[in-house]
Design a protein around this motif. Structure first.
Motif, PDB file in Angstrom:
ATOM      1  N   THR A 191       0.820  -1.238  -0.145  1.00  0.00           N
ATOM      2  CA  THR A 191      -0.025   0.198  -0.062  1.00  0.00           C
ATOM      3  C   THR A 191       0.781   1.131   0.113  1.00  0.00           C
ATOM      4  O   THR A 191       2.015   1.376   0.428  1.00  0.00           O
ATOM      5  N   TYR A 192       0.220   2.422  -0.276  1.00  0.00           N
ATOM      6  CA  TYR A 192       1.018   3.556  -0.315  1.00  0.00           C
ATOM      7  C   TYR A 192       1.448   4.156   1.023  1.00  0.00           C
ATOM      8  O   TYR A 192       2.789   4.585   1.035  1.00  0.00           O
ATOM      9  N   PRO A 193       0.869   3.838   2.077  1.00  0.00           N
ATOM     10  CA  PRO A 193       1.626   4.263   3.383  1.00  0.00           C
ATOM     11  C   PRO A 193       2.759   3.356   3.586  1.00  0.00           C
ATOM     12  O   PRO A 193       3.684   3.586   4.539  1.00  0.00           O
ATOM     13  N   GLU A 199       8.942   9.585  -0.081  1.00  0.00           N
ATOM     14  CA  GLU A 199       9.004  11.027  -0.453  1.00  0.00           C
ATOM     15  C   GLU A 199      10.366  11.177  -0.412  1.00  0.00           C
ATOM     16  O   GLU A 199      10.811  12.057  -1.342  1.00  0.00           O
ATOM     17  N   LYS A 200      11.278  10.934   0.347  1.00  0.00           N
ATOM     18  CA  LYS A 200      12.703  11.003   0.094  1.00  0.00           C
ATOM     19  C   LYS A 200      13.297  10.615  -1.032  1.00  0.00           C
ATOM     20  O   LYS A 200      14.086  11.322  -1.902  1.00  0.00           O
ATOM     21  N   GLU A 205      15.310  12.291  -6.630  1.00  0.00           N
ATOM     22  CA  GLU A 205      15.045  12.149  -7.993  1.00  0.00           C
ATOM     23  C   GLU A 205      15.009  13.553  -8.557  1.00  0.00           C
ATOM     24  O   GLU A 205      15.788  13.928  -9.520  1.00  0.00           O
ATOM     25  N   ALA A 206      14.177  14.516  -7.836  1.00  0.00           N
ATOM     26  CA  ALA A 206      14.049  15.742  -8.400  1.00  0.00           C
ATOM     27  C   ALA A 206      15.031  16.708  -8.336  1.00  0.00           C
ATOM     28  O   ALA A 206      15.160  17.724  -9.174  1.00  0.00           O
ATOM     29  N   PRO A 216       8.270   3.904  -8.334  1.00  0.00           N
ATOM     30  CA  PRO A 216       7.520   3.278  -7.050  1.00  0.00           C
ATOM     31  C   PRO A 216       6.368   2.785  -7.502  1.00  0.00           C
ATOM     32  O   PRO A 216       5.624   3.222  -8.442  1.00  0.00           O
ATOM     33  N   SER A 217       5.864   1.689  -7.024  1.00  0.00           N
ATOM     34  CA  SER A 217       4.645   0.951  -7.344  1.00  0.00           C
ATOM     35  C   SER A 217       3.933   0.436  -5.944  1.00  0.00           C
ATOM     36  O   SER A 217       4.616  -0.049  -4.920  1.00  0.00           O
ATOM     37  N   VAL A 218       2.805   0.218  -5.868  1.00  0.00           N
ATOM     38  CA  VAL A 218       1.930  -0.396  -5.021  1.00  0.00           C
ATOM     39  C   VAL A 218       1.046  -1.699  -5.752  1.00  0.00           C
ATOM     40  O   VAL A 218       0.629  -1.527  -6.690  1.00  0.00           O
ATOM     41  N   SER A 219       1.119  -2.960  -4.916  1.00  0.00           N
ATOM     42  CA  SER A 219       0.206  -4.029  -5.296  1.00  0.00           C
ATOM     43  C   SER A 219      -0.952  -4.092  -5.132  1.00  0.00           C
ATOM     44  O   SER A 219      -1.637  -4.980  -5.572  1.00  0.00           O
TER      45      SER A 219
END
Ligand SMILES: Cc1cc2nc3c(=O)[nH]c(=O)nc-3n(C[C@H](O)[C@H](O)[C@H](O)COP(=O)(O)OP(=O)(O)OC[C@H]3O[C@@H](n4cnc5c(N)ncnc54)[C@H](O)[C@@H]3O)c2cc1C
Length: 306
Positions: A191-193, A199-200, A205-206, A216-219
């Motif tokens: 999950t996202y949380p 964020e880091k 990357e930015a 990044p990915s969530v299943s």
């Protein structure tokens, strides 16, 4: 022999009931040994609920180890954990950081060490002993030397050693010593949380202080996640499969989708198997599939065994 030292857990950050990031400090403020990103340390708790092995036919199971009164025995358990802190963070703050999942066996029996560790979250005793030795050869120096492109693939808390590496590379870039190669990090959690360091990683990357792309990915996506342009959908191995035009693994698997800000063509161009070393860490099934994919593509493959 390395000594067992007493430390204390500080800054317990609960991402979900079974996933946390926490920091360890030494009880007397002694400095931790120096280390390289990707290495690990042994941690010990003394009041772990012990289990014992039972053999039923060919099957081995671990069940609670009960005393004659039927109470589960308590005792010490020591396990290794990758450092998710970067060496420069430890040098600055004299702390170690970890990204840990609460282990749950097939029978629902909780892991001996992590059950005890996660009690800290409920206000339990925060003591955590550590073996004063940081070891391991899952480092960029040992596993990725000579490659133009390093592809890091992490599932779950397998992100820990890569979070350490990426933070350290970014720090070195800030000091004027940006790495020459290209780095791509593909990581997934349920999950996202639970996407620790998300964020880091996006912030690094930015900042573009070195050539770094993160995927990044969530299943288990929610509608929030499906609307997030910077988030992919699917397990890490299945995202990797889609980059190489392989079908997803697992009949019930969510069809993989790349983050919309990372077009698959860009990733295909970036990940040239002849110039890439693939480093992976995480759950054994995902790692086995990542090894298979690397083999299919003729890509150099390295993994951290947990
Ligand atoms: C180098 C390295 C780095 C690691 N880094 C991380 C990390 O960063 N984050 C993270 O979450 N994990 C990490 N791990 C995994 C970690 O070391 C533990 O294995 C994990 O946390 C489970 O520990 P536990 O005591 O809670 O579970 P355990 O009680 O050890 O249960 C885990 C499995 O061990 C078996 N088992 C149960 N009881 C026994 C017993 N009495 N004797 C033998 N086997 C038993 C069962 O099959 C069970 O499913 C790392 C492992 C290694 C080797």
């Amino acid at each position: 022999m390395a000594e067992l030292k007493t430390g204390r857990v500080v800054e317990w950050q609960r991402l979900s009931p079974s996933l946390s990031i926490f920091r360890l400090i030494d009880n007397q403020g002694r400095p931790f040994p120096s280390y390289k990103a990707g290495q690990y340390i042994a941690l010990r708790r003394d009041d772990c609920l012990l289990t014992k092995k039972v053999k039923e036919g060919d099957e081995i199971r671990y069940v609670p180890d009960l005393d004659p009164e039927g109470k589960q025995r308590h005792g010490p358990v020591t396990h290794s954990y990758s450092l998710s802190s970067a060496p420069f963070e430890t040098a600055l703050g004299n702390l170690l950081e970890f990204y840990v999942v609460l282990e749950k066996g097939v029978d629902g029996v909780l892991g001996r060490f992590t059950e005890s560790l996660f009690r800290i979250d409920e206000g339990g005793d925060d003591k955590l002993a550590y073996v004063e030795r940081i070891v391991g050869d899952f480092t960029l120096e040992k596993r990725a030397a000579g490659f133009e492109h390093v592809l890091m693939v992490a599932s779950g808390t397998g992100l820990a050693p890569f979070a350490s590496m990426v933070k350290q590379l970014d720090h070195e870039a800030q000091q004027g010593a940006a790495p020459k190669g290209r780095f791509t990090l593909l990581y997934a959690n349920r999950t996202y949380p639970e996407l620790g360091y998300h964020e880091k990683m996006l912030e690094i990357e930015a900042a573009k202080r070195f050539d770094f792309v993160c995927v990044p990915s969530v299943s288990r996506p929610t509608s929030r996640d499906r609307g997030d342009l910077r988030l992919g959908i699917g397990r890490a191995n299945n995202l990797l499969r889609s980059i190489f035009r392989l079908p997803p693994l697992g009949a019930a698997a969510v069809p993989p989708v790349m983050p919309r800000d990372k077009p698959i063509e860009m990733l295909r161009e970036r990940i040239d198997p002849r110039r890439t070393v693939l480093l992976t860490c995480g759950n054994p099934q995902a790692m086995a599939d990542v090894a298979f994919i690397a083999g299919q593509m003729g890509m150099k493959f390295e993994k951290e065994d947990w």
